[in-house]
Design an enzyme around this catalytic site. Structure first.
Site, mmCIF file in Angstrom:
data_model
loop_
_atom_site.group_PDB
_atom_site.id
_atom_site.type_symbol
_atom_site.label_atom_id
_atom_site.label_comp_id
_atom_site.label_asym_id
_atom_site.label_seq_id
_atom_site.Cartn_x
_atom_site.Cartn_y
_atom_site.Cartn_z
ATOM 1 N N TYR A 518 0.811 -1.005 -0.091
ATOM 2 C CA TYR A 518 -0.096 0.093 -0.050
ATOM 3 C C TYR A 518 0.870 1.148 -0.070
ATOM 4 O O TYR A 518 1.033 2.088 0.922
ATOM 5 C CB TYR A 518 -0.870 -0.113 1.267
ATOM 6 C CG TYR A 518 -1.828 -1.055 1.623
ATOM 7 C CD1 TYR A 518 -2.243 -1.836 0.258
ATOM 8 C CD2 TYR A 518 -2.642 -1.329 2.509
ATOM 9 C CE1 TYR A 518 -3.041 -2.814 0.225
ATOM 10 C CE2 TYR A 518 -3.433 -2.446 2.763
ATOM 11 C CZ TYR A 518 -3.707 -3.144 1.485
ATOM 12 O OH TYR A 518 -4.847 -4.261 1.697
ATOM 13 N N ARG A 519 1.529 1.361 -0.987
ATOM 14 C CA ARG A 519 2.552 2.537 -0.970
ATOM 15 C C ARG A 519 2.032 3.732 -0.626
ATOM 16 O O ARG A 519 0.895 4.345 -1.244
ATOM 17 C CB ARG A 519 3.148 2.685 -2.610
ATOM 18 C CG ARG A 519 4.075 1.522 -2.946
ATOM 19 C CD ARG A 519 5.362 1.683 -2.725
ATOM 20 N NE ARG A 519 6.419 0.525 -3.259
ATOM 21 C CZ ARG A 519 7.702 0.547 -3.024
ATOM 22 N NH1 ARG A 519 8.249 1.397 -2.301
ATOM 23 N NH2 ARG A 519 8.328 -0.223 -3.946
#
Length: 577
Positions: A518-519
């Site tokens: 989940y950059r």
């Protein structure tokens, strides 16, 4: 069951895409665009390549414009190829030499409209290899020319790490042609190329077996390369752990253009690419994974409760039972502000996969989680491949499984994601406060993904992903929108930051954990000083595993050729050795 069109609508705010694409994204994000993230609250990225220790790119004759870069690449590739190949000219695109193909290739796999604007930085060249030798030559030419390389496998990529850069010039190595999935039921393995999507893997397994599956993400359009190299998880995480726990081999191209498997690369590098994102270390060609057993009959359900229907109390119980309940059961929570009957409220949706039939599930729930009030009519018995269709919001009775291989089956929107880990159950008063904050903000949804089970049994240093025992659940902050107005984007991004700040008392600390798939550039980017800024986001993603990753990076890529805005940094020069 009722039409899954209904499911799609109900999931529109908070649907989780459990993965990201294959490489990685850009420092503080690409410059803001008229139709993308507005300037102001978003930090301005550093211009040009970072120059601090550990981030300096290899020196070389960097061409100054896309046309000269294109010409240099077309000339270089045949000379660097391990074998003669007349196909090189047909796999290299630029905005000047073959603009229409360049544009289609670039845009076709962008699934986040924040990074598809006229002012979004574009690669000077796109290389679309069809052979391993093409990848080897591309790496060697990028090194020779001294230009940054971004690697895309074609997934969601929340911060566009794989196809946008803050460096002035960069090329895109687009791996979409590497999409083969070879399933061998006799050995219970599959070789998955990085350009494949999870839907390809699920479908290919189902062609050969109804009692085999693979523990990966719920969304079929997730790119296998990014999902697996970033650890990956899915609806069987409590039964089988992380996606990456089942990787037994890999094929890569290293910084020297060598084609290596697990034995040739060594156990350190093999450890690093299973959870730290492969694009910090190499170009991954494929993963070999071990399949897992699934029953012929599985059960799915979806139950909704609002604040007025005691959703808060039910969620308190969910936190208490999920860590130790039967490992065959996984119940995801969607928490959304909604308007029902002209009244604003919070709706909590309980979505489940159970590896077993409905009778066993109902017996389990009545004993350990009666507060949910699960009924027989809420439950649908499905095959494993039907469960994949259900979780992808298709009508599993009417949809052919082949649709899981559709690379455009999800809706492209403006997207932002953030993440957290909860280690101590949130009390009812805390949940009430969280619900009220969601109502106040209006555009943020939360997704709670339970841990426990197998996740409590695997050591934190087994792979780079460290968030195992001691975590009750992972939180995803989900923001989706379709409006192109920059003010809307600014408002929603600020709401996400406000909700993240509000959650501080309830989540992990020292460091506050985050999930690399989940950059999120808000937690830090490499700002040019190499190790120092890399440690900020690196310890949030990897905790105590960060130092080992840095040592491996320094050993295999000392000049930091494979780099992005949140890549693993090298040790400062004075500390090397």
């Amino acid at each position: 069951m009722s039409s899954n069109v209904y499911l799609l609508v109900m999931l529109s705010i908070s649907l989780v895409f459990s993965h990201s694409s294959g490489a990685g994204p850009a420092p503080k994000g690409p410059p803001s665009a008229p139709n993308g993230p507005a300037k102001g609250p978003e930090p301005t990225p550093p211009k040009g390549p970072a120059k601090g220790p550990g981030t300096t790119p290899p020196k070389g004759p960097i061409p100054s414009d896309p046309n000269s870069i294109y010409k240099s690449f077309v000339e270089c590739l045949p000379n660097q190829s391990p074998q003669p190949d007349p196909a090189f000219a047909s796999i290299v695109y630029s905005s000047t030499a073959n603009s229409s193909t360049y544009t289609k290739t670039l845009v076709d796999k962008i699934k986040n409209l924040r990074y598809n604007t006229t002012s979004t930085p574009k690669p000077a060249v796109i290389v679309t290899p069809t052979k391993e030798a093409h990848v080897q030559a591309t790496v060697l030419c990028a090194k020779k020319l001294g230009i940054q390389i971004k690697i895309r496998s074609g997934g969601h990529d929340y911060e566009a790490v794989s196809y946008v850069s803050s460096e002035k010039n960069f090329i895109l190595l687009d791996m979409f042609n590497f999409k083969t999935v070879d399933v061998n039921i006799a050995t219970e393995t599959a070789v998955v190329q990085v350009g494949a999507q999870l839907g390809d893997l699920y479908y290919r397994i189902s062609e050969k077996s109804q009692v085999h599956g693979f523990p990966a993400g719920a969304c079929p359009t997730v790119g296998a390369g990014g999902h697996i190299s970033g650890a990956g998880y899915g609806t069987m995480i409590r039964k089988y752990g992380l996606t990456v726990d089942h990787v037994i081999d890999a094929k890569i191209v290293d910084v020297n253009g060598k084609l290596l498997d697990r034995k040739a690369m060594g156990e350190d590098l093999f450890w690093a690419i299973r959870g730290a994102g492969g694009s910090s270390f190499c170009v991954i060609i494929s993963f070999t994974v071990k399949l897992v057993a699934v029953p012929k009959v599985n059960t799915v359900f979806r139950v909704e409760r609002t604040m007025e229907q005691n959703a808060t109390d039910i969620l308190v119980k969910w936190q208490a039972v999920m860590p130790t309940i039967d490992h065959d059961l996984w119940i995801r929570i969607l928490v959304q502000p909604v308007t029902l009957n002209k009244k604003n409220t919070v709706r909590v949706t309980f979505m489940s996969l159970f590896l077993g039939d409905s009778a066993r599930l109902l017996g389990l729930m009545s004993k350990q989680f009666p507060e949910l009030g699960l009924k027989k009519e809420d439950c649908f018995e499905v095959s494993y491949i039907q469960a994949k269709l259900y979780w992808a919001n298709f009508d599993y009775n009417k949809t052919k499984p082949e649709l899981l291989m559709d690379r455009h089956s999800d809706t492209v929107k403006f997207i932002k994601r953030k993440s957290d880990y909860v280690q101590t159950a949130i009390p009812k008063a805390g949940l009430t406060a969280i619900f009220n904050k969601l109502l106040e903000l209006g555009k943020v949804g939360l997704v709670f993904n339970p841990y426990g089970g197998k996740m409590n049994e695997v050591p934190a240093n087994a792979v780079p992903f460290p968030h195992r025992a001691g975590n009750l659940f992972k939180v995803q902050y989900s923001m989706n929108w379709e409006e192109t107005d920059p003010k809307t984007t600014e408002t929603i991004l600020n709401q996400g930051k406000a909700m993240y700040e509000f959650m501080t008392p309830y989540v992990s600390k020292n460091p506050r954990g985050a999930f690399i798939n989940y950059r999120d550039f808000d937690i830090g980017v490499n700002s040019g000083d190499g190790f120092a800024s890399g440690k900020v986001y690196g310890e949030k993603y990897f905790k105590g595993n960060f130092e080992r990753l840095v040592k491996i990076k320094t050993a295999v890529d000392p000049d930091n050729f494979f780099r992005n805005e949140q890549s693993i940094p090298t040790l400062p020069k004075r500390n090397k050795g």
